[in-house]
Scaffold this active site. Structure first.
Site, mmCIF file in Angstrom:
data_model
loop_
_atom_site.group_PDB
_atom_site.id
_atom_site.type_symbol
_atom_site.label_atom_id
_atom_site.label_comp_id
_atom_site.label_asym_id
_atom_site.label_seq_id
_atom_site.Cartn_x
_atom_site.Cartn_y
_atom_site.Cartn_z
ATOM 1 N N ASP A 1 0.830 -1.203 0.000
ATOM 2 C CA ASP A 1 0.000 0.000 0.000
ATOM 3 C C ASP A 1 0.870 1.262 0.000
ATOM 4 O OD1 ASP A 1 -2.834 1.071 0.452
ATOM 5 O OD2 ASP A 1 -1.778 1.991 2.135
ATOM 6 N N ASP B 1 -10.693 1.204 -4.162
ATOM 7 C CA ASP B 1 -10.685 2.671 -4.078
ATOM 8 C C ASP B 1 -11.349 3.335 -5.278
ATOM 9 O OD1 ASP B 1 -9.374 2.924 -1.632
ATOM 10 O OD2 ASP B 1 -7.382 2.894 -2.543
#
Length: 539
Positions: free
Chosen positions: A199, A316
């Site tokens: 991430d 996302d």
């Protein structure tokens, strides 16, 4: 490039909270995933990217980790996790763990200790600065709105958080931080996982005093050290989330000779429907010519010095059919088009849960319906700046992260077969029409287009290794390209619009490899393409 298993693989992303609930509490969990491994095996994927399942207070749905070596209670136990890894491996599916090492939760034991005072041994695990003129150290902004600095009353200092104030950034310049992280990564590697999705990994080399966040000067040193200390000893797949990457930067991360990552996620294409220099919420219409330009650049510029990731969706991003396709009359057809257009390119493709059955966005009418922290913060910030409520809601409906997070639609029973309890987030009301059971029952469904594309990648070196060439002279909304390997050439032709377009085929087509309508006939010369037509032919 050295030949690796992940170059022929297709990866399936699971957002565990929304995938399948195994215990009836309304929240997806590890047992739910174990129960659906057969479905994923049938699809043909070789790896699962599993969004975070670590212990977390859930300020940002698990991307705020409070214990890297424990499982969030609502997802299950470490025993469940070990069973999932083992059963996935038995099914020929590798588990790619989502790893967040740019920041932790403020409830992580390191930060709880660090907050106790400047002399605490954990203080230097995070980034602290004195006030400047009784205010924030500088004007760095959080991705989730407002300042990236949070004042700590106890010590009179600010700590850095590039995301939520409950997600303090780790200090990667501290050797002890790095060694703790590498030990934790080895803990997971020893359990038999297949790699990591890293991430916002491009932020770990940040230099906050110089206002440098992405791609800082030491990021590659850290990654080479990480590779040597952890996954470099295994046959692993690693993918880094790098929002600011160009092809030249991506080659630094993914050139095999540099011993960093297998590949990165770049996001140049997903910003094409936002106004230049503005936020993702400032909308504009996609220009297909821009999409062609960006994809072609990444397909050619990487060469053999790096590896591409290929994706339309993730946790996302909004659903691609709603975003750039047609989620009404041409839902299935445009869904198949996006699959064909992407999966015949060079790189490792990613499927986000529900993409393979054509799930679409869930429009809301009020902020009370929103769960996502990013959307909620933006709503209140923009209200205070004088934006109209209707315009803000339109932006959330177009780009909000909840669109990707509505529960997976398994069948037409209550709550789409996701849970027997009350789902944590609203189920899309179209679940009786759009669900996996219905998709599996119809051999012409989007599911079987994805399944065939996965088989094509496994069985054709051209798809994995072939060269790429854009067809330049086409109508603006036609995206067509060649893939060529040895003496073989495939031509991919797609009409990214809701109207007819013409395409001039200069070669005699040998055979249709795959298309998104059964009656598709294509000939040498001028062809009329119907709305959202997509076809791959050998030429």
């Amino acid at each position: 490039m050295r030949k690796k298993w992940w170059q022929e693989a297709v990866v399936y992303q699971i957002y565990p909270r929304s995938f399948r609930d195994g215990d009836g509490d309304g929240i997806g969990d590890l047992r739910g995933i174990i129960n659906k491994l057969g479905y994923l095996q049938d699809l043909g994927i070789l790896a699962i990217w599993l969004s975070p399942v670590y212990e977390s207070p859930n300020d940002d749905n698990g991307y705020d980790i409070s214990d890297y070596q424990a499982i969030m209670q609502e997802f299950g136990t470490m025993k469940d996790m070990e069973e999932l890894i083992d059963k996935a491996n038995d099914a020929g599916i590798k588990m790619i763990m989502d790893l967040v090492v740019n920041h932790t939760s403020d409830e992580h034991k390191w930060f709880i200790e660090a907050r106790k005072g400047k002399e605490n041994p954990y203080r230097n695990y995070y980034i602290w600065r004195n006030p400047t003129h009784s205010s924030e150290p500088n004007e760095l902004k959080s991705t989730f709105s407002g300042s990236a600095w949070q004042f700590d009353e106890t010590s009179g200092q600010y700590y850095l958080h590039l995301f939520s104030k409950k997600q303090p950034d780790l200090n990667w310049e501290n050797n002890e931080v790095r060694n703790e992280i590498y030990a934790m990564m080895n803990f997971w590697l020893e359990k038999g996982i297949g790699g990591f999705r890293m991430d916002v990994i491009d932020l770990i080399g940040k230099q906050p005093d110089q206002k440098i966040t992405g791609n800082g000067p030491k990021v590659h040193d850290y990654l080479q050290e990480m590779n040597q200390a952890t996954f470099g000893k295994y046959d692993m797949m690693t993918v880094g989330e790098t929002w600011g990457a160009t092809p030249e930067i991506a080659k630094l991360y993914s050139n095999p000779n540099r011993n960093e990552l297998s590949m990165v996620f770049q996001f140049e294409h997903v910003s094409l429907d936002e106004q230049t220099g503005k936020a993702k919420w400032d909308l504009k219409k996609l220009e297909v010519s821009e999409l062609k330009k960006v994809f072609s650049k990444w397909q050619t510029a990487m060469g053999d010095e790096g590896w591409n990731s290929l994706f339309w969706n993730n946790h996302d991003l909004p659903r691609i059919i709603s975003r750039w396709g047609n989620d009404g009359e041409y839902r299935e057809k445009s869904g198949k088009l996006f699959a064909i257009l992407l999966h015949v390119m060079k790189g490792t493709p990613y499927i986000y849960q529900g993409e393979e059955i054509g799930m679409i966005n869930y429009p809301i009418t009020s902020i009370e319906e929103v769960s996502d922290i990013e959307s909620i913060n933006m709503y209140h910030e923009r209200l205070s700046q004088g934006y109209e409520k209707t315009a803000i809601i339109e932006s959330i409906n177009t780009k909000g992260r909840d669109n990707a997070r509505t529960p997976m639609q398994w069948d037409d029973s209550e709550n789409a077969g996701f849970t027997e309890g009350v789902p944590w987030l609203h189920v899309h009301p179209n679940y009786k029409e759009i669900n996996a059971k219905k998709a599996l029952a119809s051999k012409t469904s989007i599911f079987y287009t994805y399944k065939k594309l996965i088989e094509l990648r496994k069985n054709n070196p051209l798809v994995v290794w072939g060269g790429y060439q854009l067809v330049e002279e086409t109508a603006a909304e036609i995206f067509a390209y060649y893939r060529t390997y040895n003496e073989e050439s495939w031509l991919v032709i797609t009409n990214l619009s809701g109207r007819q377009n013409q395409f001039m085929l200069e070669h005699e087509p040998k055979e249709v490899v795959i298309s998104n309508r059964e009656d598709f006939v294509i000939e040498k010369g001028l062809n009329v393409l119907e709305p959202y037509d997509a076809i791959v032919v050998k030429v």
